[in-house]
Motif scaffolding. Structure first.
Motif, PDB file in Angstrom:
ATOM      1  N   LYS A   1       0.826  -1.216   0.000  1.00 33.54           N
ATOM      2  CA  LYS A   1       0.000   0.000   0.000  1.00 33.54           C
ATOM      3  C   LYS A   1       0.860   1.266   0.000  1.00 33.54           C
ATOM      4  O   LYS A   1       0.630   2.212   0.745  1.00 33.54           O
ATOM      5  N   ASP A   2       1.888   1.223  -0.825  1.00 29.82           N
ATOM      6  CA  ASP A   2       2.796   2.359  -0.983  1.00 29.82           C
ATOM      7  C   ASP A   2       2.007   3.579  -1.458  1.00 29.82           C
ATOM      8  O   ASP A   2       1.276   3.503  -2.442  1.00 29.82           O
ATOM      9  N   PRO A   3       2.123   4.718  -0.766  1.00 30.02           N
ATOM     10  CA  PRO A   3       1.359   5.901  -1.190  1.00 30.02           C
ATOM     11  C   PRO A   3       1.762   6.379  -2.589  1.00 30.02           C
ATOM     12  O   PRO A   3       0.984   7.045  -3.271  1.00 30.02           O
ATOM     13  N   ASN A   4       2.960   6.026  -3.010  1.00 28.30           N
ATOM     14  CA  ASN A   4       3.424   6.436  -4.350  1.00 28.30           C
ATOM     15  C   ASN A   4       3.144   5.378  -5.419  1.00 28.30           C
ATOM     16  O   ASN A   4       3.721   5.434  -6.502  1.00 28.30           O
ATOM     17  N   PHE A   5       2.293   4.407  -5.067  1.00 27.20           N
ATOM     18  CA  PHE A   5       2.038   3.298  -5.999  1.00 27.20           C
ATOM     19  C   PHE A   5       1.590   3.787  -7.373  1.00 27.20           C
ATOM     20  O   PHE A   5       2.075   3.316  -8.396  1.00 27.20           O
ATOM     21  N   GLU A   6       0.646   4.728  -7.399  1.00 26.62           N
ATOM     22  CA  GLU A   6       0.111   5.210  -8.683  1.00 26.62           C
ATOM     23  C   GLU A   6       1.225   5.747  -9.584  1.00 26.62           C
ATOM     24  O   GLU A   6       1.293   5.428 -10.766  1.00 26.62           O
ATOM     25  N   LYS A   7       2.094   6.572  -8.986  1.00 20.31           N
ATOM     26  CA  LYS A   7       3.203   7.154  -9.754  1.00 20.31           C
ATOM     27  C   LYS A   7       4.140   6.068 -10.263  1.00 20.31           C
ATOM     28  O   LYS A   7       4.553   6.071 -11.418  1.00 20.31           O
ATOM     29  N   LYS A   8       4.485   5.139  -9.370  1.00 19.44           N
ATOM     30  CA  LYS A   8       5.397   4.047  -9.747  1.00 19.44           C
ATOM     31  C   LYS A   8       4.769   3.196 -10.846  1.00 19.44           C
ATOM     32  O   LYS A   8       5.430   2.826 -11.813  1.00 19.44           O
ATOM     33  N   PHE A   9       3.485   2.885 -10.677  1.00 21.05           N
ATOM     34  CA  PHE A   9       2.786   2.065 -11.678  1.00 21.05           C
ATOM     35  C   PHE A   9       2.823   2.748 -13.038  1.00 21.05           C
ATOM     36  O   PHE A   9       3.088   2.113 -14.065  1.00 21.05           O
ATOM     37  N   GLU A  10       2.568   4.040 -13.028  1.00 22.80           N
ATOM     38  CA  GLU A  10       2.576   4.816 -14.272  1.00 22.80           C
ATOM     39  C   GLU A  10       3.950   4.736 -14.944  1.00 22.80           C
ATOM     40  O   GLU A  10       4.069   4.538 -16.146  1.00 22.80           O
TER      41      GLU A  10
ATOM     42  N   PHE B   1       6.382   2.410 -14.446  1.00 21.60           N
ATOM     43  CA  PHE B   1       6.653   1.047 -14.913  1.00 21.60           C
ATOM     44  C   PHE B   1       5.868   0.747 -16.184  1.00 21.60           C
ATOM     45  O   PHE B   1       6.385   0.160 -17.128  1.00 21.60           O
ATOM     46  N   ASN B   2       4.617   1.153 -16.180  1.00 23.86           N
ATOM     47  CA  ASN B   2       3.733   0.906 -17.321  1.00 23.86           C
ATOM     48  C   ASN B   2       4.324   1.529 -18.583  1.00 23.86           C
ATOM     49  O   ASN B   2       4.423   0.888 -19.629  1.00 23.86           O
ATOM     50  N   LYS B   3       4.736   2.796 -18.474  1.00 27.53           N
ATOM     51  CA  LYS B   3       5.329   3.513 -19.610  1.00 27.53           C
ATOM     52  C   LYS B   3       6.596   2.784 -20.076  1.00 27.53           C
ATOM     53  O   LYS B   3       6.827   2.574 -21.267  1.00 27.53           O
ATOM     54  N   SER B   4       7.412   2.346 -19.111  1.00 29.98           N
ATOM     55  CA  SER B   4       8.654   1.643 -19.427  1.00 29.98           C
ATOM     56  C   SER B   4       8.372   0.328 -20.169  1.00 29.98           C
ATOM     57  O   SER B   4       9.011   0.014 -21.167  1.00 29.98           O
ATOM     58  N   PHE B   5       7.390  -0.429 -19.657  1.00 27.64           N
ATOM     59  CA  PHE B   5       7.038  -1.699 -20.315  1.00 27.64           C
ATOM     60  C   PHE B   5       6.600  -1.461 -21.754  1.00 27.64           C
ATOM     61  O   PHE B   5       7.033  -2.162 -22.666  1.00 27.64           O
ATOM     62  N   VAL B   6       5.736  -0.498 -21.953  1.00 31.09           N
ATOM     63  CA  VAL B   6       5.219  -0.222 -23.300  1.00 31.09           C
ATOM     64  C   VAL B   6       6.368   0.155 -24.230  1.00 31.09           C
ATOM     65  O   VAL B   6       6.453  -0.314 -25.371  1.00 31.09           O
ATOM     66  N   GLU B   7       7.285   1.009 -23.730  1.00 32.30           N
ATOM     67  CA  GLU B   7       8.434   1.411 -24.553  1.00 32.30           C
ATOM     68  C   GLU B   7       9.309   0.205 -24.898  1.00 32.30           C
ATOM     69  O   GLU B   7       9.780   0.075 -26.021  1.00 32.30           O
TER      70      GLU B   7
END
Length: 190
Positions: free
Chosen positions: A5-14, A16-22
């Motif tokens: 339940k990391d408060p920065n989860f949303e930012k981190k997910f965003e 990682f998501n961008k990195s995966f897509v790239e």
């Protein structure tokens, strides 16, 4: 991060998501470039004896464990075709390699190459006793970059189809799960 339940989860997910897509886009580009690079070399058509080419391809696998390749020649004439020797050799190498790799566990790979002719054409059947091709994959097997293997480029059967067509021929197949696959090749006699 999500479990904790990391408060920065949303930012981190965003991020990682961008990195995966790239990364996926990058891999896709590499695959496309490789495919373009691997386009057919110039086709050099010449009159060829087909039987020695098939025998030469078989000889590559003569020491392969648990694999037997039998050539059954029922042709009544010398099988001369107009084709590219390197491409036809790669074609049969590829078909034999795929057949061996399709072997079912604990079963020897038996490949029968049946050759016959009429006045206009030579017909070659390459039959294996392997796993067969799943129904859902049958429409894709000649498509470049399609593979069911964890390694390899997925260019093998796309190459085979192109090489056969370059020699004025055609290729089809039939396959049954757990019984095996047969490729049907035909070439006009020259």
């Amino acid at each position: 991060s999500w479990k904790e339940k990391d408060p920065n989860f949303e930012k981190k997910f965003e991020r990682f998501n961008k990195s995966f897509v790239e990364q996926i886009d990058s891999l896709s580009t590499i695959a496309s470039e490789f495919s373009n690079f691997a386009k057919m070399p110039d086709t050099k058509l010449e009159k060829l004896e087909l039987l020695p080419i098939i025998q030469q391809a078989r000889d590559v696998f003569v020491n392969t464990q648990n694999a037997e390749i039998y050539i059954i020649n029922n042709a009544l004439v010398e099988l001369r075709v107009l084709g590219d020797k390197d491409q036809l050799l790669r074609t049969f190498n590829n078909l034999f390699k795929n057949a061996i790799e399709a072997a079912r566990p604990d079963t020897s790979s038996i490949i029968k190459v049946k050759i016959f002719n009429n006045k206009e054409a030579v017909f070659i059947e390459v039959e294996d006793n392997g796993k067969g091709i799943d129904e859902g994959l049958k429409s894709k097997i000649f498509v470049p970059n399609f593979t069911t293997k964890s390694s390899g480029t997925g260019l093998g059967l796309a190459f085979v189809k192109q090489a056969v067509e370059n020699a004025g021929g055609s290729i089809e197949f039939k396959s049954q799960n757990d019984l095996g696959t047969t490729f049907y090749l035909s070439f006009p006699l020259s």
